[in-house]
Design an enzyme around this catalytic site. Structure first.
Site, PDB file in Angstrom:
ATOM      1  N   GLY A  34      52.259 -29.217  32.012  1.00 46.84           N
ATOM      2  CA  GLY A  34      52.085 -27.774  32.099  1.00 46.84           C
ATOM      3  C   GLY A  34      53.129 -27.043  31.276  1.00 46.84           C
ATOM      4  N   HIS A  35      54.384 -27.466  31.386  1.00 48.39           N
ATOM      5  CA  HIS A  35      55.443 -26.866  30.572  1.00 48.39           C
ATOM      6  C   HIS A  35      55.166 -27.075  29.085  1.00 48.39           C
ATOM      7  CE1 HIS A  35      57.807 -27.670  34.391  1.00 48.39           C
ATOM      8  NE2 HIS A  35      58.050 -26.389  34.194  1.00 48.39           N
TER       9      HIS A  35
END
Length: 302
Positions: A34-35
């Site tokens: 996600g990052h």
């Protein structure tokens, strides 16, 4: 890697001196896909990309997991090396809070900071905004990217940027999920296999709500297709589901984060928070307002 605030400011000044822009992704580390998806958006929007890693004590309340929050610097740096980050900023506590966090004037999130997530975590959003504002000052970014999974945090930051008239463009990044549908979170490492299986019910109910927004007639099973009715049904399902504790499931406006029924503007965001074992998880779904309003009208009196 930069660890001192003055070095971060000098680096950013040098980038701007040659006419380049800076994209910024603030994190607390324990990085996951996600990052990395947020970093990809920053790379597409700016010439240089900075990622910060700082576990912010001001956004943790009493009894929360500040000390236990996963800290994985080596693997984080390895991951960042694969995605073309120009600079990693890992400040110390005194770089962010020169007078100490307990003596730092906080940025108020206003009414938004007292509802839903703010109600369950008093002072949390003030702490988030305080560290984000400080990081914005040090990094001097032109663009910053935040995920939509933490929807209330995202809206709070957008409101702060507008109120303070900062010349920073905020970009929203979508939710990234594991194969089973669970939204990626650094706190997922706390889940046992049984916890994880129990936690998936929130995503399933959100999917059902999203599906309801794309139908204008009752289904063959008689399930409601008006999203607000389907949310009420989902809330009941989550309240009685084994293995979890429901904190909230609500529909809000993406513009203001006020209840959708009061101000249906922007997108409808259905936000949910559950506790599974010792872990608190967030998830949400964003629904286009035209679709929601059209569906509600179609389900109304004929």
């Amino acid at each position: 890697m930069i660890t001192r605030s003055q070095d971060m400011q000098a680096w950013s000044a040098g980038v701007h001196d040659v006419g380049e822009t800076i994209g910024f992704v603030p994190t607390m580390g324990s990085l996951h896909r996600g990052h990395l998806s947020l970093i990809e958006k920053a790379r597409a929007a700016a010439d240089r990309v900075v990622v910060s890693i700082f576990v912010n004590p001001l956004q943790f309340g009493p009894g929360e997991d500040f000390e236990a929050y996963p800290r994985t610097r080596e693997s984080d740096l390895e991951a960042l090396a694969t995605v073309g980050v120009d600079q990693v900023f890992i400040p110390g506590l005194s770089d962010i809070y020169p007078d100490g966090p307990e003596h730092t004037a906080t940025v108020s999130a206003g009414p938004l900071g007292d509802v839903l997530e703010g109600h369950h975590r008093p002072g949390h959003f003030d702490g988030v905004l305080t560290v984000v504002a400080r990081l914005f000052d040090l990094v001097a970014c032109d663009v910053a990217v935040f995920g939509t999974k933490d929807a209330q945090q995202l809206i709070a930051i957008e409101q702060m940027v507008a109120k303070e008239q900062r010349s920073i463009r905020i970009i929203r990044g979508g939710i990234v999920r594991d194969d089973d549908g669970l939204a990626l979170s650094s706190r997922n490492v706390y889940l046992t296999p049984e916890n994880r299986a129990d936690a998936l019910i929130l995503h399933r109910e959100l999917q059902a709500i999203e599906n309801s927004a794309h139908h204008s007639r009752p289904t063959a099973t008689g399930n409601p297709t008006d999203p607000l009715e389907r949310i009420e049904q989902a809330r009941h399902t989550l309240l009685v589901a084994p293995g979890i504790e429901l904190d909230y499931l609500e529909a809000v406006s993406s513009d203001t984060f006020t209840p959708w029924e009061e101000q249906p503007t922007g997108e409808m965001v259905v936000v949910g928070a559950i506790r599974v074992g010792t872990t608190r998880l967030l998830d949400n779904v964003w629904l286009d307002s035209d679709t929601v309003l059209r569906t509600a009208a179609a389900d109304g009196p004929q």
